[in-house]
Design a protein around this motif. Structure first.
Motif, short mmCIF file in Angstrom:
data_model
loop_
_atom_site.label_atom_id
_atom_site.label_comp_id
_atom_site.label_asym_id
_atom_site.label_seq_id
_atom_site.Cartn_x
_atom_site.Cartn_y
_atom_site.Cartn_z
N ASP A 30 0.73 -0.88 0.20
CA ASP A 30 0.07 0.17 -0.09
C ASP A 30 0.98 1.30 0.40
O ASP A 30 1.02 1.54 1.21
CB ASP A 30 -0.99 0.12 1.38
CG ASP A 30 -1.76 0.93 1.70
OD1 ASP A 30 -2.05 2.07 0.20
OD2 ASP A 30 -2.61 1.13 1.98
N ALA A 31 1.47 1.93 -0.83
CA ALA A 31 2.28 2.62 -1.68
C ALA A 31 1.50 3.78 -1.97
O ALA A 31 0.40 3.51 -3.46
CB ALA A 31 3.63 2.51 -1.97
N GLU A 32 1.68 5.01 -2.12
CA GLU A 32 1.44 7.15 -2.85
C GLU A 32 2.04 6.93 -3.28
O GLU A 32 3.00 7.98 -2.48
CB GLU A 32 0.39 7.35 -1.97
CG GLU A 32 -0.24 8.49 -3.10
CD GLU A 32 -0.94 9.39 -1.14
OE1 GLU A 32 -1.48 9.57 -1.12
OE2 GLU A 32 -0.17 10.80 -1.28
N ILE A 33 3.15 6.75 -4.76
CA ILE A 33 3.74 7.83 -5.16
C ILE A 33 3.38 9.21 -5.86
O ILE A 33 2.31 9.01 -7.15
CB ILE A 33 4.43 6.57 -5.78
CG1 ILE A 33 4.62 5.35 -6.10
CG2 ILE A 33 5.37 7.46 -6.48
CD1 ILE A 33 4.70 4.04 -6.47
N THR A 34 3.74 10.31 -5.44
CA THR A 34 3.41 11.61 -5.64
C THR A 34 4.80 12.23 -6.75
O THR A 34 6.20 12.36 -5.60
CB THR A 34 3.03 12.41 -5.07
OG1 THR A 34 1.68 11.34 -4.82
CG2 THR A 34 2.50 13.88 -5.54
N ILE A 35 4.58 12.44 -8.10
CA ILE A 35 5.88 13.16 -8.58
C ILE A 35 5.55 14.83 -9.41
O ILE A 35 4.40 15.55 -8.93
CB ILE A 35 6.30 12.78 -9.86
CG1 ILE A 35 8.26 13.33 -10.53
CG2 ILE A 35 5.31 12.77 -10.53
CD1 ILE A 35 8.15 12.60 -11.93
N ILE A 36 6.74 15.20 -8.22
CA ILE A 36 6.38 17.22 -8.48
C ILE A 36 7.11 17.67 -9.84
O ILE A 36 8.42 17.43 -9.35
CB ILE A 36 6.16 18.32 -6.78
CG1 ILE A 36 5.69 16.85 -6.21
CG2 ILE A 36 6.06 18.93 -6.98
CD1 ILE A 36 5.67 17.62 -4.67
N ASN A 37 6.93 18.14 -10.35
CA ASN A 37 7.36 18.84 -11.35
C ASN A 37 7.03 20.13 -11.57
O ASN A 37 6.02 20.73 -11.51
CB ASN A 37 7.70 18.38 -12.60
CG ASN A 37 8.36 18.40 -13.02
OD1 ASN A 37 9.92 19.02 -13.23
ND2 ASN A 37 8.37 18.63 -14.81
#
Length: 390
Positions: A30-37
């Protein structure tokens, strides 16, 4: 509660890591991956050269970062302003983000302020490539000077490669006979870091193309754009009608003043393990970006960032899955060069010295191809890489 994995940067390192972690963790943790750019697209930097030369439109070198959402990766468009590893917080102009794991791959800051480099043209950003494209279009002949004032910049082979590409471009346009091309270069010989074989081949190509290579350039260097002259530290002056610059690489601003940074003889860079890309001070922070490569002895280029990002992704997912970590870090890198009418490919064997936390590669490079075919291979590599990135 899901484990929060926060990725900073939508370049090679961030995208490769996001894709790898999403593939390995989906349905297992159970993982939440977020990428910010700060832009809503991924841009393949080597193709900025093609844009500047008029061979490619910007849209052909870009992919929307929203494509990662099909892999379960959330994308946020925001400008990163501060990283606080002690409190596991990243601040942006769109708010604060907490994390359990942080992977930051923010490239480098291109320094156009030093040496008055801002008066020259470049292709280190999309806007810069488009302006250089227009400048080349309107150029009808004269003195072209390419200046690289310091040895650490993005893609070490670029200035020499581009000087040779300009020779081919000007010949096609019928203006080469009234155009001189001079490269002011910080190394003692062209492509010196790649070793004697690369130097010998490159010197021969430069001589054949009539590209003047002025090596050993070092600060102080001044640019007088009113008089259109570059003055080197030894007093030598080089007049120009068109100035193309290679900006020195600097530490990205979000890292400034943080404990993630260490100072070494080549400047301030983020400090990592050469094996995993993990911060030397924080077990939950990984920094597989160009801003870490000088610290471990690797070049500021996409290939080592790519492999280090994969190693970081393997380390994070291995911990979450409770599995042994084998990051399979880089052991070789191939450098493909396009000289306009001929291509050259070099392979560099890399040995990781864990005792010194360094990657040794200089002196272990050798040619695997020097042929017009090399240009095609490079072109196909970048286009196929872009097509399979997301």
């Amino acid at each position: 509660m899901p484990k929060k994995i926060l990725i900073l940067g939508g370049g090679v390192g961030g995208v490769v890591a996001a894709k790898k972690m999403a593939e390995r963790l989906r349905g297992r943790v159970d993982a939440e991956i977020t990428i910010i750019n700060d832009t809503d697209y991924y841009l393949l930097p080597p193709l900025l050269v093609n844009i500047a030369l008029g061979d490619m439109e910007p849209r052909q070198a870009q992919l929307p970062l929203s494509m990662l959402e099909k892999r379960g990766v959330k994308y946020v468009k925001a400008k990163i302003t501060k990283i606080d590893p002690d409190n596991r917080v990243v601040e942006t102009d769109q708010g604060k983000f907490n994390y359990d794991y942080l992977l930051a791959s923010l490239g480098v800051e291109n320094d156009f302020q030093s040496y008055n480099l801002g008066v020259g043209y470049h292709n280190y950003t999309l806007d810069g490539a488009l302006k250089l494209k227009e400048a080349l279009r309107s150029f009808t002949g004269g003195k072209v000077v390419l200046l690289a004032p310091e040895p650490i910049y993005r893609c070490g082979v670029y200035p020499f490669e581009f000087a040779c590409q300009l020779d081919t471009l000007f010949r096609k346009r019928g203006i080469r006979d009234r155009t001189s091309i001079t490269l002011l270069y910080p190394f003692n010989k062209p492509l010196e870091p790649l070793g004697p074989e690369a130097v010998k081949i490159s010197e021969g190509i430069a001589a054949k193309k009539g590209v003047e290579c002025v090596s050993g350039v070092k600060p102080p260097i001044t640019i007088d754009d009113k008089e259109r002259v570059v003055t080197l530290s030894n007093g030598e002056k080089y007049k120009y009608d068109l100035l193309i610059v290679t900006p020195p690489a600097r530490l990205p601003k979000p890292f400034e003043g943080t404990p993630l940074v260490a100072e070494i003889p080549t400047g301030k860079w983020t400090a990592i393990s050469v094996y995993t890309g993990r911060s030397l001070k924080y077990d939950d922070v990984y920094l597989p970006g160009e801003h870490s490569m000088p610290y471990v002895g690797l070049p500021t280029a996409g290939v080592p960032v790519h492999f280090t990002a994969l190693a970081s992704a393997a380390s994070i997912t291995g911990e979450l899955l409770g599995q042994p970590v084998d990051p399979a870090q880089i052991n070789a890198m191939t450098c493909a060069l396009d000289y306009g009418d001929v291509g050259m490919m070099f392979n560099c064997d890399i040995k990781l010295d864990l005792s010194s936390n360094k990657a040794a590669w200089m002196g272990s490079c050798y040619s695997i191809l020097t042929s017009p075919l090399g240009r095609l291979i490079k072109d196909l590599f970048y286009k196929s890489w872009l097509a399979t990135t997301m």
